[in-house]
Design a protein around this motif. Structure first.
Motif, PDB file in Angstrom:
ATOM      1  N   PRO A  70       0.812  -1.221   0.000  1.00 31.14           N
ATOM      2  CA  PRO A  70       0.000   0.000   0.000  1.00 31.14           C
ATOM      3  C   PRO A  70       0.838   1.260   0.000  1.00 31.14           C
ATOM      4  N   ALA A  71       0.265   2.326  -0.524  1.00 29.11           N
ATOM      5  CA  ALA A  71       0.958   3.614  -0.576  1.00 29.11           C
ATOM      6  C   ALA A  71       1.311   4.084   0.829  1.00 29.11           C
ATOM      7  N   ARG A  72       2.517   4.602   0.978  1.00 30.38           N
ATOM      8  CA  ARG A  72       2.942   5.185   2.254  1.00 30.38           C
ATOM      9  C   ARG A  72       2.482   6.634   2.320  1.00 30.38           C
ATOM     10  N   LEU A  73       2.356   7.148   3.539  1.00 32.14           N
ATOM     11  CA  LEU A  73       1.842   8.497   3.729  1.00 32.14           C
ATOM     12  C   LEU A  73       2.665   9.513   2.957  1.00 32.14           C
ATOM     13  N   GLU A  74       3.988   9.344   2.926  1.00 29.03           N
ATOM     14  CA  GLU A  74       4.842  10.320   2.240  1.00 29.03           C
ATOM     15  C   GLU A  74       4.681  10.272   0.723  1.00 29.03           C
ATOM     16  N   GLN A  75       4.042   9.217   0.212  1.00 32.60           N
ATOM     17  CA  GLN A  75       3.798   9.138  -1.225  1.00 32.60           C
ATOM     18  C   GLN A  75       2.538   9.897  -1.635  1.00 32.60           C
ATOM     19  N   LEU A  76       1.697  10.208  -0.679  1.00 32.54           N
ATOM     20  CA  LEU A  76       0.428  10.863  -0.984  1.00 32.54           C
ATOM     21  C   LEU A  76       0.598  12.374  -0.996  1.00 32.54           C
TER      22      LEU A  76
END
Length: 365
Positions: A70-76
């Motif tokens: 799943p996408a990490r917070l820093e990727q969003l």
């Protein structure tokens, strides 16, 4: 002139407990779409739904597929929009056919199918009705019962009743089903939230666990049986077709989430080593199960087979089965002579043909 490739929107992830499984399934499907057999005919566009239900376009979707998690917070991008669907990301309106690879609520239950139906764009898999009925185990079992299909004894329970832990409810379940029995949330898959009860204390704990995940529960009588699975495709304008059978073999006490998705914890036997008469009964019953809930496109139908008595029970239907490296659906069709790239292509073309038939005034579901 070279024909313009068909734009296929692969949508995966989702606000579901099966988010991680969806990513693994999508990676398998994306590889099949990029196979030489399909690459010249289709232009693949990936879309990602994060665990909070936000939709994202190709940049984040491709990154999630590459990392396999799943996408990490820093990727969003920051600041984050509110959770939930807030509109289609860039490129979504140019999609010719959608290929949802979503498991569990908010993707397999008719919600996204309703969106695509409103958009009047073809999509792979069952429609709103088939998805919703196939997702909810209470509704699914009612449909199977109405069709006269054999099932193990079961009881439907509400989360509010389960939360009270009333002795009359426990007495009823013990009298009706006995031990062991299995407690299941009605609207989750991949064995999420399922527990085995062997006494009153574990039954209470199982009810509490399932009630925290779903307002609707199912409790099933435990049986000593082999677990068989059959893949189905077609429906709508095409006849339903059933694959060879597969068997799930495992040494764990039961086929829980860890056993299902951990390497080495289980293995499959394809084709299943059962008498041909049993295989034929399964294939026929798999098609009847799809017809009972209104499923089409693709489904996997699971059975319990008691070798000692010859009894065969319908367990459940999965209208968006997994496509991971350990998933039965693509393996069953491969054993039936349909390779994965061909299977994905036929699912896409079946969805497009069905949409054309419906939009031109033909039958619908």
């Amino acid at each position: 002139m070279t024909p313009t490739p068909i734009a296929v929107g692969l949508i995966f992830g989702g606000a579901s407990g099966e988010h991680a499984v969806s990513i693994r399934s999508a990676a398998t499907v994306a590889a099949a779409m990029r196979d030489a057999e399909n690459a010249s005919s289709y232009a693949l566009h990936c879309f990602y739904i994060d665990p909070e239900g936000r939709w994202w376009g190709a940049e984040l979707a491709d990154a999630v597929l590459r990392q396999g998690s799943p996408a990490r917070l820093e990727q969003l991008p920051q600041p984050l929009p509110p959770p939930g669907f807030r509109g289609l990301p860039a490129g979504a309106l140019e999609i010719d056919v959608w290929l949802p690879v979503l498991h569990g609520p908010n993707g397999e239950d008719g919600t996204i199918q309703g969106l695509f139906t409103l958009m009047q764009v073809p999509y792979v898999g069952s429609g709103v009705l088939g998805s919703a009925v196939g997702m909810d185990k209470q509704a699914m079992k009612a449909a199977f019962a109405a069709a006269g299909l054999p099932q193990v004894p079961y009881a439907c329970v509400s989360a509010s009743a389960a939360a009270q832990n009333d002795d009359p409810l426990l007495d009823q379940l013990e009298s009706q089903l006995g031990y062991p029995c299995f407690v299941k949330p009605a609207n989750l898959g991949s064995s999420v939230g399922i527990s085995k009860a062997t006494d009153r204390a574990s039954l209470q704990a199982g009810l509490k666990l399932a009630a925290a995940l779903d307002p609707r529960l199912v409790v099933e009588q435990g049986v000593t049986a082999r677990e068989l699975e059959c893949a189905v495709r077609g429906g709508g304008h095409q006849p339903l077709q059933a694959s060879v059978l597969g068997e799930i073999c495992f040494e764990a006490d039961w086929y829980d989430y860890e056993t299902k998705y951990s390497e080495g914890k289980s293995h499959t036997v394809i084709p299943a080593l059962v008498p041909e008469a049993v295989a034929e009964r399964c294939r026929g019953m798999a098609i009847e199960a799809c017809e009972a809930v209104g499923a089409m496109g693709l489904s996997r139908v699971d059975f319990f087979f008691c070798e000692a008595s010859g009894e065969l029970w319908l367990n459940e239907i999965n209208t968006l089965p997994g496509f991971t490296s350990q998933s039965m659906y693509p393996m069953l069709w491969a054993a039936t002579g349909v390779a994965l790239p061909t299977l994905v292509r036929e699912l896409i073309e079946g969805a497009r043909e069905w949409h054309l038939q419906v939009s031109s005034g033909g039958p619908s579901t």
